[in-house]
Write a protein that holds these residues in place. Structure first.
Motif, PDB file in Angstrom:
ATOM      1  N   ARG A   1      40.930  40.369  44.493  1.00 18.80           N
ATOM      2  CA  ARG A   1      41.071  39.181  45.343  1.00 18.80           C
ATOM      3  C   ARG A   1      42.089  38.195  44.794  1.00 18.80           C
ATOM      4  O   ARG A   1      42.142  37.048  45.225  1.00 18.80           O
ATOM      5  CB  ARG A   1      39.716  38.493  45.491  1.00 18.80           C
ATOM      6  CG  ARG A   1      38.566  39.339  46.059  1.00 18.80           C
ATOM      7  CD  ARG A   1      38.812  39.886  47.393  1.00 18.80           C
ATOM      8  NE  ARG A   1      37.880  40.820  47.980  1.00 18.80           N
ATOM      9  CZ  ARG A   1      36.601  41.027  47.762  1.00 18.80           C
ATOM     10  NH1 ARG A   1      35.950  40.391  46.843  1.00 18.80           N
ATOM     11  NH2 ARG A   1      35.925  41.897  48.478  1.00 18.80           N
ATOM     12  N   GLY A   2      42.871  38.617  43.808  1.00 16.16           N
ATOM     13  CA  GLY A   2      43.883  37.730  43.253  1.00 16.16           C
ATOM     14  C   GLY A   2      43.376  36.925  42.075  1.00 16.16           C
ATOM     15  O   GLY A   2      42.204  36.984  41.708  1.00 16.16           O
ATOM     16  N   ASN A   3      44.286  36.160  41.469  1.00 13.23           N
ATOM     17  CA  ASN A   3      43.949  35.426  40.245  1.00 13.23           C
ATOM     18  C   ASN A   3      42.855  34.390  40.453  1.00 13.23           C
ATOM     19  O   ASN A   3      42.102  34.077  39.532  1.00 13.23           O
ATOM     20  CB  ASN A   3      45.202  34.749  39.698  1.00 13.23           C
ATOM     21  CG  ASN A   3      46.208  35.760  39.167  1.00 13.23           C
ATOM     22  OD1 ASN A   3      45.823  36.815  38.678  1.00 13.23           O
ATOM     23  ND2 ASN A   3      47.485  35.442  39.276  1.00 13.23           N
ATOM     24  N   SER A   4      42.738  33.838  41.647  1.00 16.61           N
ATOM     25  CA  SER A   4      41.759  32.781  41.878  1.00 16.61           C
ATOM     26  C   SER A   4      40.339  33.313  42.032  1.00 16.61           C
ATOM     27  O   SER A   4      39.380  32.697  41.571  1.00 16.61           O
ATOM     28  CB  SER A   4      42.141  31.964  43.114  1.00 16.61           C
ATOM     29  OG  SER A   4      42.180  32.795  44.266  1.00 16.61           O
ATOM     30  N   GLU A   5      40.189  34.479  42.666  1.00 17.42           N
ATOM     31  CA  GLU A   5      38.852  35.012  42.938  1.00 17.42           C
ATOM     32  C   GLU A   5      38.493  36.226  42.085  1.00 17.42           C
ATOM     33  O   GLU A   5      37.330  36.578  41.972  1.00 17.42           O
ATOM     34  CB  GLU A   5      38.727  35.368  44.425  1.00 17.42           C
ATOM     35  CG  GLU A   5      38.826  34.165  45.342  1.00 17.42           C
ATOM     36  CD  GLU A   5      38.525  34.529  46.779  1.00 17.42           C
ATOM     37  OE1 GLU A   5      37.594  35.327  47.014  1.00 17.42           O
ATOM     38  OE2 GLU A   5      39.224  34.028  47.672  1.00 17.42           O
ATOM     39  N   GLY A   6      39.483  36.875  41.490  1.00 19.36           N
ATOM     40  CA  GLY A   6      39.208  37.959  40.561  1.00 19.36           C
ATOM     41  C   GLY A   6      38.984  39.318  41.204  1.00 19.36           C
ATOM     42  O   GLY A   6      39.388  39.559  42.334  1.00 19.36           O
TER      43      GLY A   6
ATOM     44  N   PRO B   1      35.905  36.821  37.637  1.00 19.23           N
ATOM     45  CA  PRO B   1      36.867  35.869  38.198  1.00 19.23           C
ATOM     46  C   PRO B   1      38.224  35.877  37.509  1.00 19.23           C
ATOM     47  O   PRO B   1      39.244  35.630  38.138  1.00 19.23           O
ATOM     48  CB  PRO B   1      36.164  34.513  38.022  1.00 19.23           C
ATOM     49  CG  PRO B   1      34.710  34.850  37.940  1.00 19.23           C
ATOM     50  CD  PRO B   1      34.652  36.165  37.244  1.00 19.23           C
ATOM     51  N   ASP B   2      38.270  36.138  36.218  1.00 20.97           N
ATOM     52  CA  ASP B   2      39.531  36.050  35.480  1.00 20.97           C
ATOM     53  C   ASP B   2      40.306  37.363  35.432  1.00 20.97           C
ATOM     54  O   ASP B   2      41.309  37.464  34.726  1.00 20.97           O
ATOM     55  CB  ASP B   2      39.253  35.595  34.034  1.00 20.97           C
ATOM     56  CG  ASP B   2      38.773  34.156  33.974  1.00 20.97           C
ATOM     57  OD1 ASP B   2      38.844  33.478  35.012  1.00 20.97           O
ATOM     58  OD2 ASP B   2      38.339  33.715  32.899  1.00 20.97           O
ATOM     59  N   HIS B   3      39.871  38.357  36.170  1.00 26.40           N
ATOM     60  CA  HIS B   3      40.493  39.676  36.082  1.00 26.40           C
ATOM     61  C   HIS B   3      41.369  40.010  37.285  1.00 26.40           C
ATOM     62  O   HIS B   3      41.719  41.170  37.501  1.00 26.40           O
ATOM     63  CB  HIS B   3      39.419  40.760  35.933  1.00 26.40           C
ATOM     64  CG  HIS B   3      38.891  40.882  34.524  1.00 26.40           C
ATOM     65  ND1 HIS B   3      39.569  40.411  33.428  1.00 26.40           N
ATOM     66  CD2 HIS B   3      37.753  41.440  34.034  1.00 26.40           C
ATOM     67  CE1 HIS B   3      38.874  40.662  32.330  1.00 26.40           C
ATOM     68  NE2 HIS B   3      37.761  41.291  32.671  1.00 26.40           N
ATOM     69  N   GLY B   4      41.708  39.037  38.115  1.00 22.38           N
ATOM     70  CA  GLY B   4      42.519  39.316  39.290  1.00 22.38           C
ATOM     71  C   GLY B   4      43.929  39.729  38.940  1.00 22.38           C
ATOM     72  O   GLY B   4      44.407  39.536  37.818  1.00 22.38           O
ATOM     73  N   GLY B   5      44.616  40.312  39.918  1.00 19.50           N
ATOM     74  CA  GLY B   5      45.999  40.732  39.709  1.00 19.50           C
ATOM     75  C   GLY B   5      46.144  42.126  39.142  1.00 19.50           C
ATOM     76  O   GLY B   5      47.155  42.454  38.515  1.00 19.50           O
ATOM     77  N   THR B   6      45.142  42.981  39.350  1.00 21.71           N
ATOM     78  CA  THR B   6      45.210  44.352  38.849  1.00 21.71           C
ATOM     79  C   THR B   6      46.078  45.248  39.716  1.00 21.71           C
ATOM     80  O   THR B   6      46.489  46.325  39.289  1.00 21.71           O
ATOM     81  CB  THR B   6      43.806  44.985  38.788  1.00 21.71           C
ATOM     82  OG1 THR B   6      43.306  45.119  40.123  1.00 21.71           O
ATOM     83  CG2 THR B   6      42.855  44.128  37.974  1.00 21.71           C
ATOM     84  N   GLY B   7      46.322  44.817  40.952  1.00 22.91           N
ATOM     85  CA  GLY B   7      47.087  45.646  41.862  1.00 22.91           C
ATOM     86  C   GLY B   7      46.239  46.512  42.762  1.00 22.91           C
ATOM     87  O   GLY B   7      46.767  47.281  43.569  1.00 22.91           O
ATOM     88  N   GLY B   8      44.925  46.398  42.667  1.00 24.72           N
ATOM     89  CA  GLY B   8      44.043  47.169  43.532  1.00 24.72           C
ATOM     90  C   GLY B   8      43.998  46.596  44.935  1.00 24.72           C
ATOM     91  O   GLY B   8      44.532  45.511  45.201  1.00 24.72           O
ATOM     92  N   PRO B   9      43.342  47.285  45.863  1.00 30.44           N
ATOM     93  CA  PRO B   9      43.279  46.824  47.250  1.00 30.44           C
ATOM     94  C   PRO B   9      42.399  45.591  47.405  1.00 30.44           C
ATOM     95  O   PRO B   9      41.480  45.371  46.626  1.00 30.44           O
ATOM     96  CB  PRO B   9      42.682  48.018  47.991  1.00 30.44           C
ATOM     97  CG  PRO B   9      41.863  48.729  46.952  1.00 30.44           C
ATOM     98  CD  PRO B   9      42.625  48.564  45.667  1.00 30.44           C
ATOM     99  N   ASP B  10      42.697  44.791  48.418  1.00 36.53           N
ATOM    100  CA  ASP B  10      41.877  43.636  48.749  1.00 36.53           C
ATOM    101  C   ASP B  10      40.919  44.055  49.864  1.00 36.53           C
ATOM    102  O   ASP B  10      41.118  43.738  51.027  1.00 36.53           O
ATOM    103  CB  ASP B  10      42.751  42.465  49.194  1.00 36.53           C
ATOM    104  CG  ASP B  10      41.928  41.231  49.566  1.00 36.53           C
ATOM    105  OD1 ASP B  10      40.735  41.222  49.242  1.00 36.53           O
ATOM    106  OD2 ASP B  10      42.483  40.315  50.178  1.00 36.53           O
ATOM    107  N   GLY B  11      39.865  44.787  49.487  1.00 36.67           N
ATOM    108  CA  GLY B  11      38.924  45.304  50.471  1.00 36.67           C
ATOM    109  C   GLY B  11      37.729  44.395  50.625  1.00 36.67           C
ATOM    110  O   GLY B  11      37.709  43.267  50.146  1.00 36.67           O
ATOM    111  N   SER B  12      36.713  44.888  51.279  1.00 33.20           N
ATOM    112  CA  SER B  12      35.508  44.092  51.502  1.00 33.20           C
ATOM    113  C   SER B  12      34.278  44.936  51.231  1.00 33.20           C
ATOM    114  O   SER B  12      34.283  46.160  51.412  1.00 33.20           O
ATOM    115  CB  SER B  12      35.465  43.558  52.935  1.00 33.20           C
ATOM    116  OG  SER B  12      35.503  44.617  53.863  1.00 33.20           O
TER     117      SER B  12
END
Length: 284
Positions: A110-115, A143-154
């Protein structure tokens, strides 16, 4: 250390040993408030082995850790439980030697803000005969692990709550030392006891462990609907939208439709939902 998405997605373990004794069963019950207050005499069989010791069903969700994710860079001290789905195929024994097969089935960035949210599925069997005891699906968010490049799924949609007023409400006090006691059941994450670390992670104080909150909700259902018969609970699903804090009063709202008990838990003084989408399946 940044998360390696490919390593995270490949994380799995087979025949992971998991053992517990009757003392662990009693400690778990004590750590979620059993044996306290006016109901102590009705709850004695959960904290005393002198008769037929009973096992709280949600202890199943507290038996496994996330050590098998470590090679991916996952930091368990930063992760919080956001959802669990538990299915019990038979009541938990008072003590057991178990084996678990576990794997990561999804990871959503979910990106750097949501992880990152990771979904883990586990099948747990009796070591003596390979009988499946329970399956568990856990969602954890770091929360601090965002930006891995994985999909933004649900995630799968949670259980839908009834629109009517609750059929039953059970209020239970959360002890001021509930967080200190519950950490002795396994998870020694410092945020549950170290106020400075808790505030660094965005909490107003050290919270109660999410699995402890689930146990308190299970205690409310056992008390209010099941007459303390732990064998009646065959499933226990819920989400954890907000933290619960020591010293609060937890109000569990319940709706019963046949063998499904929908439930929601509210920290009463803050009027904040701390458990939502609750679905407790009663044995047929």
């Amino acid at each position: 250390m940044a998360i390696d998405y490919d390593v995270l997605m490949a994380a799995s373990v087979s025949d992971e040993p998991c053992c517990y004794k009757d003392s662990d069963t009693m400690l778990y019950a004590l750590a979620i408030g059993f044996g306290q207050g006016p109901e102590a005499s009705r709850e004695i069989d959960y904290v005393f082995e002198g008769r037929a010791l009973r096992t709280v069903p949600t202890m199943a969700g507290n038996l496994l850790d996330t050590g098998f994710l470590a090679d991916s860079g996952w930091d368990s001290n930063l992760a919080v439980h956001t959802e669990q789905r538990l299915q019990l195929y038979r009541p938990l024994p008072t003590d057991a030697d178990l084996r678990a097969d576990r794997r990561v089935v999804a990871a959503f960035d979910r990106g750097n803000s949501e992880g990152v949210t990771v979904l883990i599925e586990s099948e747990v069997r009796m070591a003596k005969d390979d009988t499946v005891l329970f399956t568990l699906s856990n969602a954890l968010t770091a929360p601090d692990h965002g930006g891995t490049g994985g999909p933004d799924g649900s995630m799968p949609l949670p259980h839908r709550m009834p629109s009517r007023e609750p059929d039953l409400v059970c209020e239970l006090p959360v002890r001021t030392d509930q967080n200190l006691l519950f950490r002795l059941t396994g998870d020694r994450n410092p945020r549950y006891v170290d106020e400075k670390e808790a505030r660094r992670q965005g909490y107003s104080q050290s919270p109660v462990h999410e699995q402890c909150a689930a146990g308190l909700a299970c205690r409310a259902i056992l008390k209010t609907i099941c007459e303390y018969d732990f064998t009646l609970i065959a499933g226990f699903d819920c989400t954890f939208p907000s933290p619960l804090y020591p010293g609060e009063t937890l109000a569990t709202e319940m709706w019963q439709d046949r063998n499904i008990v929908s439930f929601r838990c509210i920290a009463k003084s803050r009027n904040t939902v701390v458990i939502d989408g609750g679905k407790c399946t009663l044995a047929a």
